[in-house]
Motif scaffolding. Structure first.
Motif, mmCIF file in Angstrom:
data_model
loop_
_atom_site.group_PDB
_atom_site.id
_atom_site.type_symbol
_atom_site.label_atom_id
_atom_site.label_comp_id
_atom_site.label_asym_id
_atom_site.label_seq_id
_atom_site.Cartn_x
_atom_site.Cartn_y
_atom_site.Cartn_z
ATOM 1 N N ILE A 38 35.335 40.562 40.181
ATOM 2 C CA ILE A 38 36.429 39.979 40.931
ATOM 3 C C ILE A 38 36.738 40.881 42.126
ATOM 4 N N HIS A 39 36.763 40.292 43.304
ATOM 5 C CA HIS A 39 37.024 41.024 44.545
ATOM 6 C C HIS A 39 38.282 40.414 45.165
ATOM 7 N N TYR A 40 39.384 41.167 45.162
ATOM 8 C CA TYR A 40 40.631 40.594 45.667
ATOM 9 C C TYR A 40 41.269 41.497 46.730
ATOM 10 N N HIS A 41 42.117 40.880 47.575
ATOM 11 C CA HIS A 41 42.701 41.566 48.725
ATOM 12 C C HIS A 41 44.212 41.734 48.632
ATOM 13 N N ASP A 42 44.875 40.871 47.917
ATOM 14 C CA ASP A 42 46.338 40.796 47.942
ATOM 15 C C ASP A 42 46.917 41.428 46.683
ATOM 16 N N ILE A 43 47.813 42.410 46.859
ATOM 17 C CA ILE A 43 48.381 43.088 45.683
ATOM 18 C C ILE A 43 49.187 42.130 44.815
ATOM 19 N N ASN A 44 49.652 41.022 45.376
ATOM 20 C CA ASN A 44 50.393 40.044 44.579
ATOM 21 C C ASN A 44 49.489 39.321 43.578
ATOM 22 N N PHE A 45 48.185 39.452 43.758
ATOM 23 C CA PHE A 45 47.210 38.840 42.852
ATOM 24 C C PHE A 45 46.802 39.807 41.749
ATOM 25 N N GLN A 46 47.380 41.011 41.764
ATOM 26 C CA GLN A 46 46.937 42.073 40.864
ATOM 27 C C GLN A 46 47.063 41.698 39.384
ATOM 28 N N THR A 47 48.186 41.108 38.986
ATOM 29 C CA THR A 47 48.399 40.757 37.583
ATOM 30 C C THR A 47 47.348 39.764 37.102
ATOM 31 N N VAL A 48 47.095 38.744 37.912
ATOM 32 C CA VAL A 48 46.079 37.746 37.565
ATOM 33 C C VAL A 48 44.699 38.389 37.507
ATOM 34 N N ALA A 49 44.416 39.265 38.463
ATOM 35 C CA ALA A 49 43.102 39.924 38.515
ATOM 36 C C ALA A 49 42.856 40.758 37.258
ATOM 37 N N LYS A 50 43.863 41.497 36.812
ATOM 38 C CA LYS A 50 43.714 42.338 35.615
ATOM 39 C C LYS A 50 43.512 41.479 34.362
ATOM 40 N N LYS A 51 44.217 40.352 34.281
ATOM 41 C CA LYS A 51 44.047 39.454 33.137
ATOM 42 C C LYS A 51 42.646 38.860 33.108
ATOM 43 N N LEU A 52 42.150 38.469 34.284
ATOM 44 C CA LEU A 52 40.803 37.920 34.370
ATOM 45 C C LEU A 52 39.752 38.971 34.004
ATOM 46 N N LYS A 53 40.020 40.202 34.414
ATOM 47 C CA LYS A 53 39.086 41.288 34.093
ATOM 48 C C LYS A 53 38.955 41.455 32.583
ATOM 49 N N ARG A 54 40.102 41.435 31.877
ATOM 50 C CA ARG A 54 40.069 41.594 30.423
ATOM 51 C C ARG A 54 39.430 40.382 29.749
ATOM 52 N N LYS A 55 39.799 39.198 30.208
ATOM 53 C CA LYS A 55 39.314 37.969 29.573
ATOM 54 C C LYS A 55 37.826 37.754 29.804
ATOM 55 N N CYS A 56 37.362 38.044 31.013
ATOM 56 C CA CYS A 56 35.958 37.776 31.365
ATOM 57 C C CYS A 56 35.066 39.000 31.242
ATOM 58 N N ASN A 57 35.676 40.160 30.926
ATOM 59 C CA ASN A 57 34.926 41.410 30.805
ATOM 60 C C ASN A 57 34.107 41.686 32.071
ATOM 61 N N CYS A 58 34.784 41.590 33.220
ATOM 62 C CA CYS A 58 34.096 41.772 34.505
ATOM 63 C C CYS A 58 34.664 42.976 35.254
ATOM 64 N N LYS A 59 34.050 43.304 36.361
ATOM 65 C CA LYS A 59 34.480 44.426 37.193
ATOM 66 C C LYS A 59 35.520 43.959 38.213
ATOM 67 N N LEU A 60 36.337 44.921 38.655
ATOM 68 C CA LEU A 60 37.435 44.596 39.565
ATOM 69 C C LEU A 60 37.355 45.449 40.826
ATOM 70 N N ILE A 61 37.307 44.800 41.988
ATOM 71 C CA ILE A 61 37.294 45.492 43.271
ATOM 72 C C ILE A 61 38.559 45.124 44.036
ATOM 73 N N PHE A 62 39.305 46.151 44.434
ATOM 74 C CA PHE A 62 40.508 45.934 45.235
ATOM 75 C C PHE A 62 40.188 46.275 46.686
#
Length: 288
Positions: free
Chosen positions: A1-25
């Motif tokens: 997951i590659h995201y730009h907006d800090i307001n998306f952070q909560t969703v990004a972290k949940k997706l990371k745990r659920k999908c077991n994927c990497k996170l790029i801010f």
């Protein structure tokens, strides 16, 4: 997951745990400075502190952090204390124009400003320089974008006060992104940012858009933006006053071929063709 907006952070972290994927801010802004646009007071300081905590959390929880300037990357390194961070500029995706421009024999030299016209992007200074007879006679300002609200009222008031017409300043209005290169048909790109933290330490993509279409630039001093322009010799840096801008423009005209040569020389380095390769290298590093 590659995201730009800090307001998306909560969703990004949940997706990371659920999908077991990497996170790029991808942090291309100093988000925590935004509240100070409304002044310095208890409320704005409180909002800035809240956003700063969000920003730091996004940096700590990402597997990799991308910044757009050395200043931001240095701050990221203090927070992370590892090497999983790097820089990708706000480079241009427009087709590279390697054709040389000539200003010899032109009635008017066209100054370019790409984007909207809020006060913090130099609206007041752009209007003030046209009080100078030399600039009024020699140059036309083409603004590739729109203006509205308080800025529009100020613009109309000052145009009437200074006696400015479309021969001096011309608005294209809104332009489709794919048509922007055609609209940027001019001679010198303008970057007149005010001394505000986010603008001062960020890297505006209009610098690279100007270079891709082949025009040198005139810019007020803004940390790393100025460093790139001076190091590569693609334009001049001026103070925020009429006389300094006038001298800078005269310098550009007298040495136009030299500045343009440097612009064409470094087009590929600051184009998305190069940054795309860096981005894929980051993806490979994170996945491995």
């Amino acid at each position: 997951i590659h995201y730009h907006d800090i307001n998306f952070q909560t969703v990004a972290k949940k997706l990371k745990r659920k999908c077991n994927c990497k996170l790029i801010f991808d942090s291309h802004e100093f988000f925590f400075t935004y509240p100070f646009n409304d002044g310095l007071n208890k409320k704005t300081c409180k909002n800035a502190s809240r956003i700063l905590l969000q920003w730091k959390s996004a940096i700590k929880n990402a597997d990799y952090v991308i910044s757009c300037t050395k200043t931001m990357d240095n701050l990221v390194s203090l927070i992370r204390q590892d090497d999983n961070h790097g820089i990708i500029y706000n480079s241009s995706m427009f087709p590279i124009n390697i054709k040389k421009r000539s200003i010899e024999g032109k009635d008017k030299i066209v100054l370019l400003h790409e984007g909207s016209m809020p006060f913090n992007r130099g609206l007041k200074l752009m209007l003030e320089i046209f009080k100078d007879d030399y600039i009024r006679e020699k140059f036309q300002l083409r603004i590739v974008g729109t203006i509205k609200g308080e800025e529009k009222k100020y613009f109309e008031q000052k145009c009437q006060e200074y006696g400015l017409t479309d021969d001096n300043i011309y608005f294209t209005g809104w332009v489709n992104y794919l048509d922007v290169p055609k609209a940027l048909q001019g001679d010198i790109g303008i970057l007149f940012f005010e001394k505000k933290f986010n603008a001062f330490y960020s890297m505006p993509n209009k610098l690279f858009n100007y270079h891709v279409v082949g025009v040198p630039v005139i810019s007020t001093h803004c940390a790393e933006l100025s460093d790139i322009i001076l190091q590569k010799g693609t334009g001049v840096i001026v103070e925020r006053d009429i006389e300094s801008v006038k001298q800078g423009l005269m310098n550009l005209l007298e040495n136009y071929s030299k500045y343009q040569h440097n612009v064409l020389k470094y087009q590929e380095q600051f184009h998305w063709n190069s940054d795309e390769k860096r981005l894929f290298d980051i993806y490979k590093k994170v996945l491995n």
